[in-house]
Design an enzyme around this catalytic site. Structure first.
Site, PDB file in Angstrom:
ATOM      1  N   GLU A   1       0.836  -1.080  -0.004  1.00  9.99           N
ATOM      2  CA  GLU A   1      -0.175   0.216   0.120  1.00  9.99           C
ATOM      3  C   GLU A   1       0.885   1.323  -0.143  1.00  9.99           C
ATOM      4  O   GLU A   1       0.484   2.191  -0.650  1.00  9.99           O
ATOM      5  CB  GLU A   1      -0.935  -0.039   1.181  1.00  9.99           C
ATOM      6  CG  GLU A   1      -1.983   1.168   1.324  1.00  9.99           C
ATOM      7  CD  GLU A   1      -1.464   2.369   1.943  1.00  9.99           C
ATOM      8  OE1 GLU A   1      -2.263   3.304   2.229  1.00  9.99           O
ATOM      9  OE2 GLU A   1      -0.299   2.451   2.334  1.00  9.99           O
TER      10      GLU A   1
ATOM     11  N   HIS B   1       5.634   7.776   9.223  1.00 10.78           N
ATOM     12  CA  HIS B   1       6.325   7.117   8.496  1.00 10.78           C
ATOM     13  C   HIS B   1       7.966   7.544   9.068  1.00 10.78           C
ATOM     14  O   HIS B   1       8.773   7.564   8.126  1.00 10.78           O
ATOM     15  CB  HIS B   1       6.198   7.694   7.038  1.00 10.78           C
ATOM     16  CG  HIS B   1       5.287   7.271   6.175  1.00 10.78           C
ATOM     17  ND1 HIS B   1       4.934   7.678   4.925  1.00 10.78           N
ATOM     18  CD2 HIS B   1       4.130   6.294   6.464  1.00 10.78           C
ATOM     19  CE1 HIS B   1       4.076   7.136   4.430  1.00 10.78           C
ATOM     20  NE2 HIS B   1       3.382   6.196   5.485  1.00 10.78           N
TER      21      HIS B   1
END
Length: 519
Positions: free
Chosen positions: A176, A305
């Site tokens: 993804e 992230h």
């Protein structure tokens, strides 16, 4: 969650009352005996999803990342180990699992798809989350949180022996973070007939952000965000999720289908979708902090992230609420009705359950608006407002205060309305709506004044319509009952209106103990 894609969060009495409902009925269905029933939706109740169990899955994902270079990214050993962990959990409880491989950027990626036996194979409810992380960190919030939440819901399906009308499918997507590669591969390789069997897709991506917001994908564009609504059917998913959060007193806000997560490939081929999201690198505003708590001016997930997206990067309250929202949505949309003779919905108004005053924004009353309250008794020759309710201390009442004069808090100037939360009705059985009510007025009332109760779903049915008259009418509790089986299988709302619609007159009204039963 993939950052590479576009972002956007940003004179009648009851005997003469009108009773009108549209025609129609749904197919038969029943749930297993001895199972708890959720009175708010008329279906078998979703179990509470234990936070400790979801947390245990997150700990496993963290351990996998730690043992495999610090991440669970596409093409890395930590990702395949994550797939194997989830698959083993599902195989052990009776799911039929399959691993679908694909290639991207010179590496092999994997989707894990798990089917629960039973249900209508031509009506599939699919729930998914991406399992991969970025290479920079272990990806525990993004998206271990969504992966762990749907895994524990899938395990709860097995533990409870759920036998829904729809066929249940769960999926964990690969790559993804590189542009929805796994989910896109899955959808692209589904034959058209198989796509047509998927009636809805639920997506959960980042559901434990430390500075959490409570966002629900805006299926009908009712929040006016982004480019527009999702495919037909998405609004029902949105309303179901909102109903859960409303039941626990948590406000939500819409977030657009911006193509940023794995719902994207599904909505592009017309499959209805929805889900929840607690925020990524976007900054929480002061108004959002007022709404939800947390820190204004900071990111919803400061470790988005990054290597610090570990098991310490989780808001347990948000994770717990969202896991329960996943279960509620799956149980509700899967369609396992309560057995006959059960209560589908009930509200005594002793606690706030999500009724909304002036829901359409069109009310004209300048006083006496509906409120859930402990009412004060008022009179003017006759009782105009009762200080006692049918049960408990609270009811829905127009202008609950007494004031210093008889007409201080009655309905003035037009219409006031109040609307229930969304109620998902079972698709079969005889459905009966019952409630207590009164309408009171003095001789200065007219037939233009009224109390009206409607059921609003795919169509509208008026179940009570009582007009005023130029005479004294004392407040006295009465009961009403109406067959609403024509709405079987629909998500409906109950709307109550009271009006001082003629000249200035003293009008009061109340409603209590609303109940829908199935027989």
């Amino acid at each position: 969650m993939n950052r590479r894609l576009l972002r956007c969060l940003t004179g009648a009495v009851l005997a003469a009352a009108s009773v009108v409902v549209p025609a129609g009925a749904g197919p038969a269905g029943a749930g297993p005996p001895g199972t708890a029933v959720d009175d708010s939706v008329g279906l078998l109740a979703a179990p509470d999803i234990a936070l400790a169990n979801v947390r245990a899955h997150l700990a496993q994902f963290q351990s996998i990342a730690t043992a495999n270079g610090g991440n669970r990214a596409h093409g890395r050993p930590g990702y395949l180990a994550s797939v194997n962990y989830v698959r083993a959990q599902l195989d052990a409880v009776g799911y039929s699992t399959a691993v679908q491989s694909f290639s991207y950027n010179g590496a092999t990626g994997y989707n894990l798809v798990a089917d629960w036996p039973g249900g209508d194979p031509d009506d599939v409810l699919m729930t998914g989350a991406h399992l991969d992380s970025v290479t920079a960190g272990p990806g525990i919030n993004d998206n271990g949180s969504g992966s762990a939440a749907i895994l524990e819901v899938a395990l709860a399906v097995a533990r409870t022996g759920l036998a829904p009308e729809k066929h249940l499918r769960f999926a964990w997507w690969g790559a993804e973070e590189l542009g929805l590669r796994g989910s896109q591969y899955y959808v692209d390789n589904l034959p058209a007939a198989e796509r047509a069997r998927i009636g809805g897709y639920l997506n959960f991506d980042m559901v434990g952000s430390p500075n959490a917001g409570y966002f629900v994908y805006d299926g009908d564009n009712s929040d006016g965000v982004g480019s527009g609504p999702g495919p037909a059917g998405s609004a029902q998913i949105e309303q179901t999720i909102q109903a859960y959060f409303g039941s626990i007193g948590v406000p939500t806000r819409g977030t657009d289908f911006d193509g940023r997560s794995d719902y994207g490939p599904f909505i592009r081929v017309g499959i209805p979708a929805g889900g929840t999201f607690t925020g990524a690198e976007g900054i929480k505003s002061s108004s959002q902090a007022t709404l939800w708590g947390g820190t204004a001016g900071s990111a919803f997930d400061p470790c988005y992230h990054r290597a610090c997206d570990t098991t310490s990067n989780i808001n347990d309250t948000a994770l717990d609420r969202n896991a329960d929202a996943v279960a509620y949505t799956v149980w509700t949309l899967a369609g396992t009705p309560a057995p006959p003779g059960t209560t589908v919905y009930s509200d005594t108004f002793e606690t706030a359950t999500g009724w909304t005053v002036n829901p359409a924004g069109t009310d004209t009353a300048t006083a006496g608006q509906w409120a859930r309250a402990d009412p004060a008794a008022t009179s003017s020759g006759v009782a105009t407002q009762l200080g006692t309710t049918v049960s408990g201390s609270f009811d829905l009442v127009t202008g609950p205060l007494a004031g210093s004069a008889a007409g201080d808090h009655d309905v003035d100037g037009g219409v006031t309305s109040v609307q229930s939360p969304s109620i998902s009705l079972p698709a079969s059985g005889t459905l009966t709506l019952e409630f207590s009510w009164y309408l009171a007025h003095l001789t200065n009332a007219s037939s233009a004044d009224y109390l009206r109760v409607r059921v609003v779903g795919g169509s509208t049915g008026t179940v009570l319509n009582v007009a005023g008259a130029a005479s004294n009418r004392a407040a006295a509790w009465q009961t009403a009952s109406a067959n609403i089986s024509a709405f079987a299988g629909q998500s409906v709302r109950i709307v109550v209106d009271a009006a001082d619609a003629g000249g200035a007159s003293l009008v009061e009204a109340a409603v209590d103990d609303v109940r829908i039963t199935r027989s």
